[in-house]
Enzyme design. Structure first.
Site, PDB file in Angstrom:
ATOM      1  N   ASN A   7       0.855  -1.182   0.000  1.00 16.21           N
ATOM      2  CA  ASN A   7       0.000   0.000   0.000  1.00 16.21           C
ATOM      3  C   ASN A   7       0.896   1.239   0.000  1.00 16.21           C
ATOM      4  OD1 ASN A   7      -1.872   1.996   0.440  1.00 16.21           O
ATOM      5  ND2 ASN A   7      -2.413   1.366   2.520  1.00 16.21           N
ATOM      6  N   LYS A   9       0.061   4.205  -0.387  1.00 17.13           N
ATOM      7  CA  LYS A   9      -0.647   5.405   0.098  1.00 17.13           C
ATOM      8  C   LYS A   9      -0.392   6.548  -0.891  1.00 17.13           C
ATOM      9  CE  LYS A   9      -0.416   3.486   4.671  1.00 17.13           C
ATOM     10  NZ  LYS A   9      -0.420   3.682   6.104  1.00 17.13           N
ATOM     11  N   GLU A  93      -7.281   4.959   7.513  1.00 19.35           N
ATOM     12  CA  GLU A  93      -7.099   6.379   7.154  1.00 19.35           C
ATOM     13  C   GLU A  93      -8.349   6.914   6.459  1.00 19.35           C
ATOM     14  OE1 GLU A  93      -3.316   5.875   5.180  1.00 19.35           O
ATOM     15  OE2 GLU A  93      -2.436   5.389   7.129  1.00 19.35           O
ATOM     16  N   GLU A 161      -5.992  -4.606  10.605  1.00 18.53           N
ATOM     17  CA  GLU A 161      -4.964  -3.592  10.830  1.00 18.53           C
ATOM     18  C   GLU A 161      -5.296  -2.805  12.094  1.00 18.53           C
ATOM     19  OE1 GLU A 161      -2.700  -2.428   7.044  1.00 18.53           O
ATOM     20  OE2 GLU A 161      -4.523  -1.249   7.076  1.00 18.53           O
ATOM     21  N   GLY A 167       1.852   2.584  10.848  1.00 19.20           N
ATOM     22  CA  GLY A 167       2.793   3.694  10.692  1.00 19.20           C
ATOM     23  C   GLY A 167       3.466   4.115  11.987  1.00 19.20           C
ATOM     24  N   SER A 203       2.855  -1.844  10.636  1.00 24.25           N
ATOM     25  CA  SER A 203       4.294  -1.879  10.926  1.00 24.25           C
ATOM     26  C   SER A 203       4.949  -3.224  10.600  1.00 24.25           C
ATOM     27  CB  SER A 203       4.569  -1.474  12.380  1.00 24.25           C
ATOM     28  OG  SER A 203       4.149  -0.137  12.604  1.00 24.25           O
TER      29      SER A 203
HETATM   30  P1  PGA Z   1       2.390   0.522   7.863  1.00 27.54           P
HETATM   31  O1  PGA Z   1       0.954   0.757   7.163  1.00 27.54           O
HETATM   32  O2  PGA Z   1       2.960  -0.741   7.305  1.00 27.54           O
HETATM   33  O3  PGA Z   1       3.195   1.736   7.493  1.00 27.54           O
HETATM   34  O4  PGA Z   1       2.135   0.432   9.338  1.00 27.54           O
HETATM   35  C1  PGA Z   1       0.075  -0.312   6.926  1.00 27.54           C
HETATM   36  C2  PGA Z   1      -1.169   0.185   6.250  1.00 27.54           C
HETATM   37  O5  PGA Z   1      -1.614   1.295   6.574  1.00 27.54           O
HETATM   38  O6  PGA Z   1      -1.747  -0.484   5.385  1.00 27.54           O
END
Ligand code: PGA
Length: 242
Positions: A7, A9, A93, A161, A167, A203
């Site tokens: 992802n 983003k 998000e 998640e 993040g 993460s």
């Molecule tokens: P991250 O994000 O690996 O940076 O924690 C995961 C996600 O939001 O899909």
């Protein structure tokens, strides 16, 4: 089937899209399917770079409407036409920043499956909910309310998640992942999606992926930060070969 979903983003990998895809295409085939979810404008580009080289392409969102006067929205059929095969729906998000409700997410699941896009349906709790013991109830509501609307939807992937792990560098413990995935499986059995693979996100890194991949009911990963490096993403994909 196991999935390693990148992802991006609202980012593009620093190495550039062509180099990223070349690295992924050159890698040995693996037990898990690699899917890349770029921002909308890169879907067609990514699909043409990736060709038929065993790389899946996903959108990060789609509209809950079919077509019409919805400025700024992108319909599932348009995403399909651009060359994607899957779409992430209900990412935290989207829920938190853009106020998406379980009902909206349910409608998006319908829109995706009716045009043949595989939805990656995201769920997960905030830290306060986990600490107050409300996780099961929340997951029950997130799944129940969305799947009530999307009761006829076909195949989908569910992504667990925990919001506090996204993040933050604070990955969920293997115990929490194992226990929560088992709970999600129970809820899915009662909600008309008994077989949906459950992937973990939050993460995930090459360092923690192998241990997480060993947990029961972990059918892959949804990766944010680490997915911006093809090398890290491939290591995470390969960790799923256990
Ligand atoms: P991250 O994000 O690996 O940076 O924690 C995961 C996600 O939001 O899909």
């Amino acid at each position: 089937m196991r999935y390693a979903i990148a992802n991006w983003k609202m980012n593009v990998p620093p190495e550039g899209i062509d180099k990223y895809v070349e690295a992924c295409a050159a890698a040995e085939p693996a037990a898990a399917e690699l899917i890349i979810a770029p921002p909308f404008p890169f879907i067609a580009e990514l699909r043409s770079f990736a060709g038929d080289r065993r790389i899946g392409v996903s959108a990060q969102n789609c509209s809950d409407q079919i077509s019409g006067a919805f400025t700024g929205e992108v319909a599932a059929a348009m995403i399909r036409r651009a060359g994607a095969e899957s779409v992430i729906i209900g990412h935290s998000e989207r829920r938190k920043i853009y106020g998406e409700s379980n009902k909206t997410i349910g409608a998006k699941l319908v829109r995706a499956t009716e045009v043949g896009l595989l939805p990656v349906f995201c769920i997960g709790e905030e830290l306060e909910i986990r600490e107050s013991g409300g996780t099961d109830q929340l997951l029950e509501r997130q799944i129940g309310e969305a799947l009530e609307i999307a009761s006829g939807a076909g195949e989908m992937v569910v992504a667990y998640e925990p919001v506090w792990a996204i993040g933050t560098g604070r990955v969920a413990s293997t115990e929490i992942v194992a226990e929560t995935h088992a709970r999600i499986r129970e809820i899915l059995r009662r909600s008309g999606q008994p077989e949906a693979p459950i992937v973990y996100g939050g993460s995930v890194t090459p360092e923690n992926a192998r241990e997480l991949a060993r947990q029961p009911e972990v059918a892959g990963f949804l990766v944010g930060g680490a997915s911006l490096s093809s090398a890290k993403m491939l290591q995470i994909r390969d960790a799923l070969a256990v």
